[in-house]
Motif scaffolding. Structure first.
Motif, PDB file in Angstrom:
ATOM      1  N   SER A   1       0.852  -1.180   0.000  1.00  0.00           N
ATOM      2  CA  SER A   1       0.000   0.000   0.000  1.00  0.00           C
ATOM      3  C   SER A   1       0.896   1.241   0.000  1.00  0.00           C
ATOM      4  CB  SER A   1      -0.932   0.016   1.211  1.00  0.00           C
ATOM      5  OG  SER A   1      -0.190   0.032   2.417  1.00  0.00           O
ATOM      6  N   ARG A   2       0.287   2.403  -0.264  1.00  0.00           N
ATOM      7  CA  ARG A   2       1.068   3.627  -0.311  1.00  0.00           C
ATOM      8  C   ARG A   2       0.270   4.776   0.278  1.00  0.00           C
ATOM      9  NH1 ARG A   2       2.448   4.641  -6.424  1.00  0.00           N
ATOM     10  NH2 ARG A   2       2.859   6.809  -5.784  1.00  0.00           N
ATOM     11  N   ASP A   3       1.019   5.722   0.826  1.00  0.00           N
ATOM     12  CA  ASP A   3       0.443   6.960   1.339  1.00  0.00           C
ATOM     13  C   ASP A   3       1.184   8.091   0.649  1.00  0.00           C
ATOM     14  OD1 ASP A   3      -0.297   9.246   2.749  1.00  0.00           O
ATOM     15  OD2 ASP A   3      -0.341   8.230   4.676  1.00  0.00           O
ATOM     16  N   ASP A   4       0.577   8.655  -0.371  1.00  0.00           N
ATOM     17  CA  ASP A   4       1.257   9.670  -1.166  1.00  0.00           C
ATOM     18  C   ASP A   4       1.480  10.965  -0.387  1.00  0.00           C
ATOM     19  OD1 ASP A   4      -0.397   8.604  -4.220  1.00  0.00           O
ATOM     20  OD2 ASP A   4       1.557   8.068  -3.384  1.00  0.00           O
ATOM     21  N   ALA A   5       0.664  11.220   0.589  1.00  0.00           N
ATOM     22  CA  ALA A   5       0.865  12.423   1.412  1.00  0.00           C
ATOM     23  C   ALA A   5       2.144  12.332   2.224  1.00  0.00           C
ATOM     24  CB  ALA A   5      -0.331  12.627   2.337  1.00  0.00           C
ATOM     25  N   LYS A   6       2.562  11.098   2.506  1.00  0.00           N
ATOM     26  CA  LYS A   6       3.781  10.878   3.290  1.00  0.00           C
ATOM     27  C   LYS A   6       4.920  10.329   2.435  1.00  0.00           C
ATOM     28  CE  LYS A   6       1.261   9.909   7.577  1.00  0.00           C
ATOM     29  NZ  LYS A   6       1.018   8.916   8.658  1.00  0.00           N
ATOM     30  N   ASN A   7       4.690  10.203   1.112  1.00  0.00           N
ATOM     31  CA  ASN A   7       5.716   9.640   0.218  1.00  0.00           C
ATOM     32  C   ASN A   7       6.221   8.294   0.736  1.00  0.00           C
ATOM     33  OD1 ASN A   7       5.579  11.941  -1.472  1.00  0.00           O
ATOM     34  ND2 ASN A   7       7.086  13.000  -0.199  1.00  0.00           N
ATOM     35  N   THR A   8       5.309   7.486   1.207  1.00  0.00           N
ATOM     36  CA  THR A   8       5.671   6.248   1.886  1.00  0.00           C
ATOM     37  C   THR A   8       4.953   5.054   1.260  1.00  0.00           C
ATOM     38  OG1 THR A   8       6.073   7.413   3.961  1.00  0.00           O
ATOM     39  CG2 THR A   8       5.658   5.050   4.103  1.00  0.00           C
ATOM     40  N   VAL A   9       5.697   3.962   1.165  1.00  0.00           N
ATOM     41  CA  VAL A   9       5.126   2.699   0.720  1.00  0.00           C
ATOM     42  C   VAL A   9       5.277   1.693   1.850  1.00  0.00           C
ATOM     43  CG1 VAL A   9       7.281   1.979  -0.405  1.00  0.00           C
ATOM     44  CG2 VAL A   9       5.104   0.947  -1.103  1.00  0.00           C
ATOM     45  N   TYR A  10       4.279   0.828   1.988  1.00  0.00           N
ATOM     46  CA  TYR A  10       4.257  -0.167   3.048  1.00  0.00           C
ATOM     47  C   TYR A  10       4.166  -1.564   2.451  1.00  0.00           C
ATOM     48  CZ  TYR A  10       2.774   3.996   5.636  1.00  0.00           C
ATOM     49  OH  TYR A  10       2.698   5.255   6.175  1.00  0.00           O
ATOM     50  N   LEU A  11       4.661  -2.530   3.222  1.00  0.00           N
ATOM     51  CA  LEU A  11       4.480  -3.928   2.857  1.00  0.00           C
ATOM     52  C   LEU A  11       4.060  -4.674   4.117  1.00  0.00           C
ATOM     53  CD1 LEU A  11       4.710  -5.973   0.500  1.00  0.00           C
ATOM     54  CD2 LEU A  11       6.963  -6.577   1.412  1.00  0.00           C
ATOM     55  N   GLN A  12       2.805  -5.057   4.154  1.00  0.00           N
ATOM     56  CA  GLN A  12       2.299  -5.868   5.265  1.00  0.00           C
ATOM     57  C   GLN A  12       2.526  -7.332   4.907  1.00  0.00           C
ATOM     58  OE1 GLN A  12       0.895  -4.954   8.314  1.00  0.00           O
ATOM     59  NE2 GLN A  12       1.034  -7.144   8.734  1.00  0.00           N
ATOM     60  N   MET A  13       3.274  -8.016   5.750  1.00  0.00           N
ATOM     61  CA  MET A  13       3.626  -9.409   5.485  1.00  0.00           C
ATOM     62  C   MET A  13       3.018 -10.291   6.562  1.00  0.00           C
ATOM     63  SD  MET A  13       7.610  -8.928   4.336  1.00  0.00           S
ATOM     64  CE  MET A  13       8.150  -8.395   5.950  1.00  0.00           C
TER      65      MET A  13
END
Length: 115
Positions: free
Chosen positions: A70-82
């Motif tokens: 998933s991504r949060d463009d407001a925070k320029n961040t990408v996540y990976l839930q494993m």
């Protein structure tokens, strides 16, 4: 100058979960594709998952149904839930972001899954 900083790796037992994060900082005008790759000892780096600016996702067959990007463009961040981690998921995980039409890589974070 753009930098990617990863966090969230560690040691977990098989069946457990981890969440990786990767934040981009610097002079950012646009971010297109964000993704996660991994490299296990003695193996080539492989794509784990990617997400486009429009939200379309792509997963390696080996992680489908267990990992979520998933991504949060407001925070320029990408996540990976494993979730439901397996020993074969053990690797160094690298974040990749296409920032301002250039590819940038994170420093890598170790994920170790014990059996």
């Amino acid at each position: 100058q753009v930098q990617l900083v990863e966090s969230g790796g560690g040691l977990v037992q098989a069946g457990g979960s981890l969440r990786l994060s990767c934040a981009a900082s610097g002079s950012i005008f646009s971010i297109n594709v964000m993704g996660w790759y991994r490299q296990a000892p003695g193996k080539q780096r492989e794509l784990v998952a990617s997400i486009s600016s429009g939200g379309s996702t792509n997963y390696a067959d080996s992680v489908k149904g267990r990992f979520t990007i998933s991504r949060d463009d407001a925070k320029n961040t990408v996540y990976l839930q494993m979730n439901s981690l397996k020993p074969e998921d053990t690797a160094v995980y690298y974040c990749n972001q296409e920032v301002n039409w250039f590819d940038y890589w994170g420093q890598g974070t170790q994920v170790t899954v014990s059996s």
